[in-house]
Design a protein around this motif. Structure first.
Motif, PDB file in Angstrom:
ATOM      1  N   THR A  69       1.102  -1.266  -0.281  1.00 38.89           N
ATOM      2  CA  THR A  69       0.356   0.087   0.048  1.00 38.89           C
ATOM      3  C   THR A  69       0.915   1.223  -0.132  1.00 38.89           C
ATOM      4  N   THR A 104      -6.912   2.186   3.338  1.00 38.97           N
ATOM      5  CA  THR A 104      -7.274   3.019   2.065  1.00 38.97           C
ATOM      6  C   THR A 104      -8.001   3.968   2.159  1.00 38.97           C
ATOM      7  N   TYR A 144     -12.806  -0.995   2.496  1.00 40.32           N
ATOM      8  CA  TYR A 144     -11.949  -0.087   3.281  1.00 40.32           C
ATOM      9  C   TYR A 144     -10.639  -1.846   4.337  1.00 40.32           C
TER      10      TYR A 144
END
Length: 162
Positions: free
Chosen positions: A19, A88, A93
């Motif tokens: 991420t 996110t 989520y």
């Protein structure tokens, strides 16, 4: 480090590696609380293993970079306690949040900043990178050492929103 939530140490590590949204870091200031978003890179000195059965705790930190003159640096020098979140921005989520302590180290060669420019932009060939890597700019590395971490993933309950 204590792990809470529905995600295993391996799942948390994978999420942090994959991420590339900024980490949100909260700290105390003389006037109250402060939150700032920073680029980060996870650093895993030892292999992350899913040791749920043995109770072994994972060992990792988040490294960030900022100008040595940033307000955040003086706030963290006064009080190194932090809370953080990487999550996110679109459904489903997923994320990791926690609390811990931050340390600050000079980075005269801008090694952490260079690594972050590679991680987030794929290189240092941009006007932004040249500005940030300028010799006139003093950089520091902020290392967040988590004490408690919680991971979550709402993919199952938000499946129809993907």
């Amino acid at each position: 480090m204590q792990i809470r939530g529905s995600r295993s140490p391996t799942q948390i590590a994978t999420f942090l590696e994959e991420t590339t949204v900024p980490v949100r870091v909260a700290c105390r200031t003389p006037g109250g609380l402060w939150m700032v978003s920073l680029w980060y890179r996870p650093r895993f000195p030892n292999a992350i293993e899913d040791d749920s059965e043995t109770g072994a705790d994972p060992d990792w930190v988040l490294e960030c970079a900022t100008a040595s003159s940033a307000d955040l640096v003086s706030f963290l020098r006064d009080d190194p306690a932090v809370a953080f979140e990487v999550s996110t921005n679109r459904p489903p989520y997923r994320g990791v949040r926690g609390r811990g302590t931050a340390s600050i180290d000079p980075d005269p060669e801008k090694e952490t900043l260079r690594a972050l420019l590679e991680r987030y932009f794929g290189g240092t060939d941009s006007e932004l990178a040249r500005t940030l890597l300028s010799e006139r700019r003093d950089e520091v590395t902020i290392t967040i050492d988590p004490a408690v971490v919680s991971g979550w993933d709402f993919s199952d309950r938000m499946r129809d929103l993907e």
